[in-house]
Design a protein around this motif. Structure first.
Motif, PDB file in Angstrom:
ATOM      1  N   UNK A  35      62.941  69.250  53.279  1.00  0.00           N
ATOM      2  CA  UNK A  35      63.626  69.132  52.004  1.00  0.00           C
ATOM      3  C   UNK A  35      62.668  68.761  50.886  1.00  0.00           C
ATOM      4  N   UNK A  36      63.135  68.942  49.660  1.00  0.00           N
ATOM      5  CA  UNK A  36      62.310  68.630  48.489  1.00  0.00           C
ATOM      6  C   UNK A  36      61.960  67.147  48.468  1.00  0.00           C
ATOM      7  N   UNK A  37      62.946  66.280  48.700  1.00  0.00           N
ATOM      8  CA  UNK A  37      62.686  64.839  48.666  1.00  0.00           C
ATOM      9  C   UNK A  37      61.713  64.431  49.766  1.00  0.00           C
ATOM     10  N   UNK A  38      61.834  65.028  50.933  1.00  0.00           N
ATOM     11  CA  UNK A  38      60.928  64.695  52.038  1.00  0.00           C
ATOM     12  C   UNK A  38      59.497  65.085  51.686  1.00  0.00           C
ATOM     13  N   UNK A  39      59.319  66.270  51.089  1.00  0.00           N
ATOM     14  CA  UNK A  39      57.969  66.700  50.698  1.00  0.00           C
ATOM     15  C   UNK A  39      57.410  65.801  49.593  1.00  0.00           C
ATOM     16  N   UNK A  40      58.256  65.442  48.626  1.00  0.00           N
ATOM     17  CA  UNK A  40      57.804  64.566  47.540  1.00  0.00           C
ATOM     18  C   UNK A  40      57.388  63.205  48.094  1.00  0.00           C
ATOM     19  N   UNK A  41      58.167  62.683  49.027  1.00  0.00           N
ATOM     20  CA  UNK A  41      57.860  61.380  49.616  1.00  0.00           C
ATOM     21  C   UNK A  41      56.561  61.432  50.393  1.00  0.00           C
ATOM     22  N   UNK A  42      56.365  62.473  51.186  1.00  0.00           N
ATOM     23  CA  UNK A  42      55.115  62.591  51.939  1.00  0.00           C
ATOM     24  C   UNK A  42      53.920  62.687  51.011  1.00  0.00           C
ATOM     25  N   UNK A  43      54.055  63.446  49.926  1.00  0.00           N
ATOM     26  CA  UNK A  43      52.958  63.581  48.958  1.00  0.00           C
ATOM     27  C   UNK A  43      52.663  62.240  48.310  1.00  0.00           C
ATOM     28  N   UNK A  44      53.706  61.528  47.895  1.00  0.00           N
ATOM     29  CA  UNK A  44      53.519  60.235  47.242  1.00  0.00           C
ATOM     30  C   UNK A  44      52.859  59.243  48.193  1.00  0.00           C
ATOM     31  N   UNK A  45      53.299  59.215  49.441  1.00  0.00           N
ATOM     32  CA  UNK A  45      52.706  58.290  50.409  1.00  0.00           C
ATOM     33  C   UNK A  45      51.244  58.626  50.677  1.00  0.00           C
ATOM     34  N   UNK A  46      50.915  59.909  50.715  1.00  0.00           N
ATOM     35  CA  UNK A  46      49.526  60.316  50.944  1.00  0.00           C
ATOM     36  C   UNK A  46      48.628  59.851  49.806  1.00  0.00           C
TER      37      UNK A  46
END
Length: 80
Positions: free
Chosen positions: A27-38
């Motif tokens: 999902x969009x939120x999951x990808x955004x969260x992974x990017x932010x955490x990275x």
């Protein structure tokens, strides 16, 4: 008296269990969260690596800033 529910138990609804997140973001939120955490993980290490001495104690950056806020709120000097 009216009919009362005396079971006191929880109502179980199928399909409402929590499941662990998979390694693949879909999902969009999951990808955004992974990017932010990275991006945030390395920066977090730098912030926590900063050490400030206050008396006989040593604090990381965020803890030292919070102590400074409390000191200013109480009109106390922040001794180093």
């Amino acid at each position: 008296m009216a009919d009362e529910n005396k079971s006191g138990g929880l109502t179980v609804r199928p399909g409402s269990a929590l499941t662990p997140a998979s390694g693949n973001a879909t999902g969009v939120m999951a990808r955004m969260t992974q990017t932010w955490l990275a991006v945030a993980q390395p920066a977090r290490g730098l912030v926590l690596a900063q050490r400030h001495t206050l008396g006989d104690y040593e604090f990381c950056g965020p803890d030292y800033e919070q102590i400074g806020l409390w000191a200013r709120a109480l009109d106390l000097p922040l001794e180093t």
